[in-house]
Design a protein around this motif. Structure first.
Motif, PDB file in Angstrom:
ATOM      1  N   MET A   1      54.148   3.172 -37.004  1.00 37.56           N
ATOM      2  CA  MET A   1      54.572   4.474 -36.511  1.00 37.56           C
ATOM      3  C   MET A   1      53.335   5.313 -36.155  1.00 37.56           C
ATOM      4  O   MET A   1      52.233   5.052 -36.642  1.00 37.56           O
ATOM      5  CB  MET A   1      55.405   5.204 -37.559  1.00 37.56           C
ATOM      6  N   ILE A   2      53.515   6.289 -35.297  1.00 40.17           N
ATOM      7  CA  ILE A   2      52.423   7.155 -34.864  1.00 40.17           C
ATOM      8  C   ILE A   2      52.318   8.341 -35.810  1.00 40.17           C
ATOM      9  O   ILE A   2      53.267   9.107 -35.981  1.00 40.17           O
ATOM     10  CB  ILE A   2      52.642   7.657 -33.432  1.00 40.17           C
ATOM     11  N   GLU A   3      51.176   8.473 -36.448  1.00 40.71           N
ATOM     12  CA  GLU A   3      50.935   9.555 -37.391  1.00 40.71           C
ATOM     13  C   GLU A   3      50.350  10.787 -36.713  1.00 40.71           C
ATOM     14  O   GLU A   3      50.563  11.918 -37.145  1.00 40.71           O
ATOM     15  CB  GLU A   3      49.980   9.072 -38.476  1.00 40.71           C
ATOM     16  N   GLY A   4      49.576  10.580 -35.651  1.00 31.40           N
ATOM     17  CA  GLY A   4      48.941  11.697 -34.990  1.00 31.40           C
ATOM     18  C   GLY A   4      48.371  11.291 -33.645  1.00 31.40           C
ATOM     19  O   GLY A   4      48.297  10.100 -33.312  1.00 31.40           O
ATOM     20  N   ALA A   5      47.965  12.283 -32.865  1.00 31.55           N
ATOM     21  CA  ALA A   5      47.380  12.059 -31.550  1.00 31.55           C
ATOM     22  C   ALA A   5      46.071  12.822 -31.466  1.00 31.55           C
ATOM     23  O   ALA A   5      46.040  14.041 -31.684  1.00 31.55           O
ATOM     24  CB  ALA A   5      48.333  12.512 -30.448  1.00 31.55           C
ATOM     25  N   MET A   6      44.996  12.100 -31.156  1.00 31.25           N
ATOM     26  CA  MET A   6      43.679  12.717 -31.017  1.00 31.25           C
ATOM     27  C   MET A   6      43.381  12.958 -29.540  1.00 31.25           C
ATOM     28  O   MET A   6      43.606  12.090 -28.698  1.00 31.25           O
ATOM     29  CB  MET A   6      42.594  11.827 -31.627  1.00 31.25           C
ATOM     30  N   ILE A   7      42.851  14.141 -29.263  1.00 37.72           N
ATOM     31  CA  ILE A   7      42.578  14.544 -27.892  1.00 37.72           C
ATOM     32  C   ILE A   7      41.102  14.294 -27.582  1.00 37.72           C
ATOM     33  O   ILE A   7      40.231  15.089 -27.902  1.00 37.72           O
ATOM     34  CB  ILE A   7      42.959  16.025 -27.681  1.00 37.72           C
ATOM     35  N   TRP A   8      40.842  13.127 -27.006  1.00 38.02           N
ATOM     36  CA  TRP A   8      39.533  12.633 -26.604  1.00 38.02           C
ATOM     37  C   TRP A   8      38.759  12.107 -27.810  1.00 38.02           C
ATOM     38  O   TRP A   8      39.159  12.266 -28.963  1.00 38.02           O
ATOM     39  CB  TRP A   8      38.726  13.685 -25.838  1.00 38.02           C
ATOM     40  N   ASN A   9      37.653  11.439 -27.510  1.00 40.34           N
ATOM     41  CA  ASN A   9      36.799  10.823 -28.521  1.00 40.34           C
ATOM     42  C   ASN A   9      35.384  11.366 -28.369  1.00 40.34           C
ATOM     43  O   ASN A   9      34.782  11.232 -27.296  1.00 40.34           O
ATOM     44  CB  ASN A   9      36.794   9.302 -28.348  1.00 40.34           C
ATOM     45  N   GLU A  10      34.859  11.995 -29.414  1.00 43.68           N
ATOM     46  CA  GLU A  10      33.499  12.524 -29.456  1.00 43.68           C
ATOM     47  C   GLU A  10      33.150  13.354 -28.217  1.00 43.68           C
ATOM     48  O   GLU A  10      32.193  13.072 -27.489  1.00 43.68           O
ATOM     49  CB  GLU A  10      32.500  11.380 -29.655  1.00 43.68           C
ATOM     50  N   PRO A  11      33.905  14.411 -27.967  1.00 51.17           N
ATOM     51  CA  PRO A  11      33.670  15.210 -26.755  1.00 51.17           C
ATOM     52  C   PRO A  11      32.344  15.963 -26.766  1.00 51.17           C
ATOM     53  O   PRO A  11      31.871  16.368 -25.694  1.00 51.17           O
ATOM     54  CB  PRO A  11      34.859  16.180 -26.750  1.00 51.17           C
ATOM     55  N   ASN A  12      31.749  16.178 -27.933  1.00 51.51           N
ATOM     56  CA  ASN A  12      30.443  16.855 -27.974  1.00 51.51           C
ATOM     57  C   ASN A  12      29.283  15.865 -27.976  1.00 51.51           C
ATOM     58  O   ASN A  12      28.135  16.240 -28.216  1.00 51.51           O
ATOM     59  CB  ASN A  12      30.342  17.783 -29.189  1.00 51.51           C
ATOM     60  N   ASN A  13      29.578  14.608 -27.685  1.00 52.63           N
ATOM     61  CA  ASN A  13      28.563  13.554 -27.608  1.00 52.63           C
ATOM     62  C   ASN A  13      28.355  13.212 -26.135  1.00 52.63           C
ATOM     63  O   ASN A  13      29.301  12.825 -25.443  1.00 52.63           O
ATOM     64  CB  ASN A  13      29.045  12.321 -28.388  1.00 52.63           C
ATOM     65  N   LYS A  14      27.129  13.357 -25.654  1.00 53.53           N
ATOM     66  CA  LYS A  14      26.881  13.179 -24.223  1.00 53.53           C
ATOM     67  C   LYS A  14      27.150  11.762 -23.739  1.00 53.53           C
ATOM     68  O   LYS A  14      27.200  11.525 -22.527  1.00 53.53           O
ATOM     69  CB  LYS A  14      25.460  13.589 -23.873  1.00 53.53           C
ATOM     70  N   SER A  15      27.310  10.813 -24.662  1.00 58.78           N
ATOM     71  CA  SER A  15      27.695   9.468 -24.256  1.00 58.78           C
ATOM     72  C   SER A  15      29.174   9.356 -23.931  1.00 58.78           C
ATOM     73  O   SER A  15      29.609   8.369 -23.331  1.00 58.78           O
ATOM     74  CB  SER A  15      27.336   8.458 -25.359  1.00 58.78           C
ATOM     75  N   HIS A  16      29.970  10.363 -24.327  1.00 58.35           N
ATOM     76  CA  HIS A  16      31.423  10.279 -24.156  1.00 58.35           C
ATOM     77  C   HIS A  16      32.016  11.441 -23.372  1.00 58.35           C
ATOM     78  O   HIS A  16      33.198  11.413 -23.022  1.00 58.35           O
ATOM     79  CB  HIS A  16      32.092  10.184 -25.525  1.00 58.35           C
TER      80      HIS A  16
END
Length: 305
Positions: A1-16
């Motif tokens: 089951m889906i517990e949560g939804a994350m909005i993007w991955n490491e947005p403050n990391n210039k690699s992402h």
């Protein structure tokens, strides 16, 4: 089951996330606001998670508050790799959590990507598993160890500058508990002792041949919680929905935190997966579609963190 939804991955990391296109993160904040609202419209009971920050930076969180992004999330997430990439010791984990808690006392803090690689020595990774569990279990509600599998050398790591990053790039290929050839590292037995309290973070590539093997390993280990991703960019590939369906069905026995990220080249301000979207609402619409398909209000978890 889906517990949560994350909005993007490491947005403050210039690699992402490309800071040259969004120097004050106002576009990312707008993306969070639109996406948070879109998710809540589909399923108001699904936990919305601010993309796991790396580095752990309270000033960036304050910037997100100033832009209004924190109003549309329920959890603030952190990522930490003190032995491999961060400029702080592993024993500082409680201090790093406290830094974020001080600026968001009203929201839970989740450690959605933590890890120690075997690049230097496999014994260091085994130590890292135990020490990370000692420091974080009981301190934060959810922890996800990165990762189950080593990243295959031939696949390449999702970073902006790749080999130009030197050893920082090559460490990406040694973060798993299981080697590329399928053999377990010493750290796997150490992780097994904590699997009930510390989940796993594992990315699955499009038509990833490791999916079924991963499910078997996780069930054998007693893993309860998994963080993985659904790529907006992949959604434009032929057969994307069928692959997403297969992936999410295979993972249905776990409590899944799904991460939405990666911009299709034709929809980015720049033709790169780290680019912000020309129209952030299009990303929000993709996330709403995925929540409707895999975590509709009638079947999702009915309590927030």
């Amino acid at each position: 089951m889906i517990e949560g939804a994350m909005i993007w991955n490491e947005p403050n990391n210039k690699s992402h996330w490309n800071p040259e296109l969004d120097p004050d993160w106002s576009i990312y904040a707008d993306t969070v606001i639109r996406t948070g609202k879109a998710i809540a419209d589909v399923n108001p009971d699904l936990t919305r998670v601010l993309g796991g920050m790396s580095p752990i930076d309270p000033h960036w969180v304050e910037r997100m508050r100033g832009h209004g992004a924190l109003d549309e999330v329920d959890v603030v997430a952190v990522h930490g790799f003190p032995i491999d990439w961060n400029l702080w010791p592993i024993h500082a984990w409680p201090d790093k959590i406290a830094e974020i808690k001080a600026v968001v006392p009203d929201k839970p803090i989740w450690a959605t990507e933590v890890g120690v690689g075997s690049f230097g020595a496999e014994e260091v990774q085994a130590f890292g598993v135990d020490k990370t569990a000692e420091l974080l279990v009981g301190l934060v509600p959810n922890i996800y160890w990165y990762s189950l599998f080593d990243l295959p050398q031939s696949w390449g790591a999702e970073t902006r500058h790749r080999e130009a990053e030197g050893s920082s790039y090559f460490r990406h290929f040694y973060m798993g508990l299981i080697r590329e050839d399928g053999s377990p590292k010493p750290a796997l037995d150490h992780y097994a002792k904590h699997a009930g309290d510390m989940g796993l973070m594992q990315w699955f590539h499009f038509h990833d041949p490791r999916l079924d093997e991963a499910v078997k390993w996780m069930k054998d280990l007693g893993v309860k919680k998994l963080r993985t991703g659904l790529s907006w960019a992949d959604s434009f590939r032929p057969g994307a929905t069928e692959w997403f369906d297969r992936q999410m069905e295979a993972l249905s026995d776990f409590e899944v935190l799904v991460t939405f990220c990666f911009t299709p080249e034709h929809l980015g301000v720049e033709a790169h997966h780290t680019s912000c979207a020309k129209d952030p609402q299009q990303f929000a619409d993709f996330c709403a579609w995925a929540v409707e398909r895999y975590a509709p209000a009638s079947t999702a978890v009915k309590s927030r963190a």
